[in-house]
Structures are given as C-alpha cells and as structure tokens.
Write a protein that holds these residues in place. Sequence first.
Motif, PDB file in Angstrom:
ATOM      1  N   LYS A 156      23.640  46.549  -5.889  1.00  0.00           N
ATOM      2  CA  LYS A 156      23.006  45.572  -5.504  1.00  0.00           C
ATOM      3  C   LYS A 156      23.311  44.263  -6.437  1.00  0.00           C
ATOM      4  O   LYS A 156      23.433  44.349  -7.447  1.00  0.00           O
ATOM      5  N   GLU A 157      23.293  43.125  -5.782  1.00  0.00           N
ATOM      6  CA  GLU A 157      23.508  41.939  -6.484  1.00  0.00           C
ATOM      7  C   GLU A 157      21.870  41.362  -6.714  1.00  0.00           C
ATOM      8  O   GLU A 157      21.300  41.045  -5.785  1.00  0.00           O
ATOM      9  N   LYS A 184      22.025  35.870 -12.060  1.00  0.00           N
ATOM     10  CA  LYS A 184      22.216  36.975 -11.035  1.00  0.00           C
ATOM     11  C   LYS A 184      23.308  37.780 -11.487  1.00  0.00           C
ATOM     12  O   LYS A 184      24.086  37.613 -12.176  1.00  0.00           O
ATOM     13  N   VAL A 185      23.060  39.148 -11.305  1.00  0.00           N
ATOM     14  CA  VAL A 185      23.977  40.307 -11.846  1.00  0.00           C
ATOM     15  C   VAL A 185      24.441  41.404 -10.904  1.00  0.00           C
ATOM     16  O   VAL A 185      23.288  41.658 -10.028  1.00  0.00           O
ATOM     17  N   GLN A 186      25.563  41.347 -10.709  1.00  0.00           N
ATOM     18  CA  GLN A 186      26.144  42.519  -9.751  1.00  0.00           C
ATOM     19  C   GLN A 186      26.099  44.006 -10.323  1.00  0.00           C
ATOM     20  O   GLN A 186      26.571  43.968 -11.418  1.00  0.00           O
ATOM     21  N   PHE A 239      12.617  41.423 -16.347  1.00  0.00           N
ATOM     22  CA  PHE A 239      12.077  41.712 -14.886  1.00  0.00           C
ATOM     23  C   PHE A 239      13.195  41.532 -13.870  1.00  0.00           C
ATOM     24  O   PHE A 239      14.269  40.637 -13.998  1.00  0.00           O
ATOM     25  N   MET A 240      12.870  41.958 -12.597  1.00  0.00           N
ATOM     26  CA  MET A 240      13.940  41.802 -11.485  1.00  0.00           C
ATOM     27  C   MET A 240      12.948  40.915 -10.666  1.00  0.00           C
ATOM     28  O   MET A 240      11.897  41.148 -10.344  1.00  0.00           O
ATOM     29  N   ILE A 241      13.695  39.984  -9.956  1.00  0.00           N
ATOM     30  CA  ILE A 241      13.193  39.172  -8.912  1.00  0.00           C
ATOM     31  C   ILE A 241      13.566  39.601  -7.328  1.00  0.00           C
ATOM     32  O   ILE A 241      14.741  39.383  -6.976  1.00  0.00           O
TER      33      ILE A 241
END
Length: 550
Positions: free
Chosen positions: A354-355, A233-235, A265-267
């Motif tokens: 976004k996180e 998880k990245v802010q 990729f992003m989920i």
Amino acid sequence: MKNLLLLFLLVISANCFSQNYKITYLKSSNGNLIENQDAVWVFANNNQTLLSTENIRNQKADFPFEETIVDRSSNSFFQKATLKSSEIIATKDSVSLGKQTFEYTNDTKKVLGYNCKKAKTIVNSNTIEFWYTDELKVKGSPTVLGQNLGLVLEMVRNGNFVISATKIEQIKSFPIFQLPQKQVDALTYKDLLWKSRFTTISVFKDQILNFSDESKSNDSILRFANGTIAVRKVQLPEIKVGSQIFVDVTEQSNGDAYDRTGSLFMIPTDKEISFLNGLQNGAKTLPIYTNGNGKEYQGVIITDNYNPVVELMRFFTPFGVKQYNTLQLKDKTWAENVLYRQDVSDLRSLLSGKEVWLGINIGNYDKGGHKVSANITIHTENESIIKPTQIIPLFCTNNIMEMAGQEYGTMFNNDKGLEVSFKLEKPMKNCKLRYITSGHGGWENGDEFVPKKNSIYLNDKETFSFTPWRQDCGSYRLSNPASGNFPNGLSSSDYSRSNWCPGTVTNPIFIDLGDLEAGTHLMQIKIPQGLPEGGSFSSWNVSGVLIGEQ
C-alpha cells in the motif's frame, strides 16, 4: 587481476594433478533432519576447498547467497556474495584460518565408512565437535571453521545441531570459481551482505521536530503543528504473511532538554475524513468525542466516516541526549543517540503493498527540538502458519497535534471514560486488542508517578485489567545527561513511571477478545485518573486497534 590469475592457475593445477571430491552435507536439529533444506556442497582437492550449496550450484538459490574458496597454498580464503541487487562482492581473509585452535581427543568413529578422529573448540560459548578423516588426503569442512583439520565429515554444535556428510563422490574437475572485480574489506563485506538479507525503507532521515514558525513543508515531507509533526507518503511492497516487520527510530536532542512523548504513526485514509484533514485544516475539523465532562476531544475514536491514527511505535525521548552530553558526571559516558526498535509484524495487513501516510512527532516547545530518523525493515519468511488478519483502528487519545490545539487525553476523569462503538460487517475470529497505554502528569501526585489500573470492557463486561508500570527506568541513565539530580541520590530519569521511561519504547500488550459476531460492539477504557492540582493535571495516552481473523 593477480588474484583472478592465481585462482585460474590453481584450478588448472587442481584438475591436472590431484583428485577432486564433492561432499554433500545435511543438517539435523535434535535428532531430526531439517526439512526442505538446501544441501551443503563442499568440493575439495589438494590445493583448495570450495564451500557452496546445491541450490547455488544449480542456479536456484534465493538472493543473497555466498560461496567461499580456501587457498591451501596461502592458508587464506575468499568469500564471494551475490546480493539481492545482483551485485557481486568479495573479500579476502588471510588471518582467520591460522588463528583457529582445537582440543584433540583420543575418540574415534567411522563416518560413511571412513575412520575419523575428534577435535573440539569453543566459539562464542558454543562447543563445537569435529569428526575428520585423513584417509582421502584432502582437507575441507562444511564451514570455514575446521578447514585445516582434515576432511570434516561431521560437525556437532552443543550436542543438538549436526551437519553430517551423506555422500562423498570423486569428480573429474573442480568447479569454476570466479572472483568479481569489486573486492572490499571484511567489515564492509559483512555489512553489505547483512543488509541485502532484508528490505529497508527509509521513512525519515535527520528530520528536525521542533517548535518554530520557520518550519516549512517541502515536496516530500509535510510539517505541521509548528514543526513538531512530519508526515510523508510512502509506498510499501507486498509483504508475505508471516514475514517480520520492524520499525526503528533514532533520536538526538537538537536543543530540547526534556523527556517528551513521541510517536511513529500511520494515517488511515480509507474513509471520508482522515487525521490528515485535521493536520491540514485544524484539529476542530476532526470528529469530536465527548463523555459529559465538558471537554471536546478531537479525532480520538472511530466513527462511520473516520478512522483514528494507528501508532506503529510510541517512544519517549530521554533528557537531552547528545546536545547536553557536555554535562559531565564522574564515571558516566553519555550515549550519542537513542535507538528505538520494535516488531510491528502484527500490522502487516495495514502496510503490505500500500501507499500509506506515515508520520512522526515529538511534542515539544523548543526551537531546536529533536533530530530523528526512521526506517521500516521487512524480513521475509518463506513459510508461515500465521493466518492473514483484518485490522480495525479503534481509538488513539495521544494528542499528536498537542502544539496545534488537540486536547489532552483527560476523558478518564469520570465513570464513562473512553467509550468506543464499532461495527463488524462480518464475524472475526481470535480477536485481540493491540493496546498501548502511558500515564502522564509530571508532578508528585500526577498519574505519571502514581500507578493506576487500566480496565477494558467489551459489551459492558470487563475483559481485562492491569496496572501499567515501569520500574526499570534507571537502566537508561546513560541516555539522560540533562536529567535532574535530587538530594536523595536519584536522578529524575531513575524514577518509575506509568508504563514508560525516558529513552524507551512503550510496548503494546495484546488482550484476547475471543470471537466477535457481526454487528455493533461497545468498548470502554476506564482509568481512575487523578485530580488536577493548581495548573497541573493528569492525562492518559491510550491507543488500540482490533486485530482478528476473518
């Protein structure tokens, strides 16, 4: 301290025994004054020259910013930078001014009423002309270049970019220029200043993507599919509309010698079910897509309660870079790693403020696998005519969970292909499909080596078709030390492929869809997928997101 004392004495001497001038310069391009620019301010006297700007001197400059002071007695200069972190660094150059060479001409003209002579030089294939005067008995230039000519009142680069003096004022005292305690070498100075111009977010650092029961998650990074997937998880900060966003991945073989599909990729997690559920609980827990060919495809299309992953970047590993560099060929010096870098500014609204869950995978069955690092860099633009967009993830058949049983993208073996239904709550204007495609099936008749047309249909009408094909794969031979060599003189990495090469990124294409009304729409992707042979089969990794203005 010695440098500080020297500059202090120079300032005292300059203020007592010489005339001080302030010269204001403005920039023009193709005959037009550049709007909203920060005017260059140059301060000059017999002993020194200070290069600054109006905003810096009025404490209105955006970080980072820098000033330069030239010490005439030693023919050297100091550069001082105030970084985004408010840290101040400096470096000294005692060589560059003495190395500058010029061609002097007989041309003359007047600038602001002063008689000027002309000199020119060539820097990095750019022709730069200088108009300078000796009448004020001081030297200076709006850049480090040309400092010893006289007082440069106009610089012209390639005939179309001009920095011109607009005002010369005599002032009582020379501005104070104080050096910081931290002084670094020139290369370090340039590196720190450059990195301060943008924001870097480290996503993964030296992460091993391998196939091993020993692969474990930790507090910050989750590992799945026997270690071939890493997720964290990245802010992310707020990103201005129009800013440039880049992702980069660096890859080395840590044991695996083969070319493999990789994805950063992003989920999306804004619906009841996400790809993260499939990672944690198994691919079969994801929504199932069927098209009548007898197979079930997990988590590949949008549904009412699920959004598929969004590929920021699809990349392909080369054959064994770094790990197999000991396989020597004459006149070949292998690369130490492969850097993949791609602009993803079009996905800003999915990332800004976004996180988010970000993941990276490389499909492989090797215990050593691959070592990867990944970053996001944000390059702010203050002004933009780009409009904010809405983004809807539609489909992704790239089986990121290949090593955890996710089905290959083989749904293109019938006329239905991939069929996606999506609903718009409001109309969207200027819609585009961000489409990534690559064909696979690594034998002579497999779709990896056979060109196949991709056709996109929207609401039963063919919108776009093209044949994705890469013919430049031989350009990346030096990243492929373990690539097999054939009797015809070619290496495996040389062969053209269906929109990818070992060691490259597969770029998205953007398909115009026009304005879409509110309501339900149907999209189909059709590809004439080749027939299997024995245990070999073809598949297609396609992903798409809808981008449009609300």
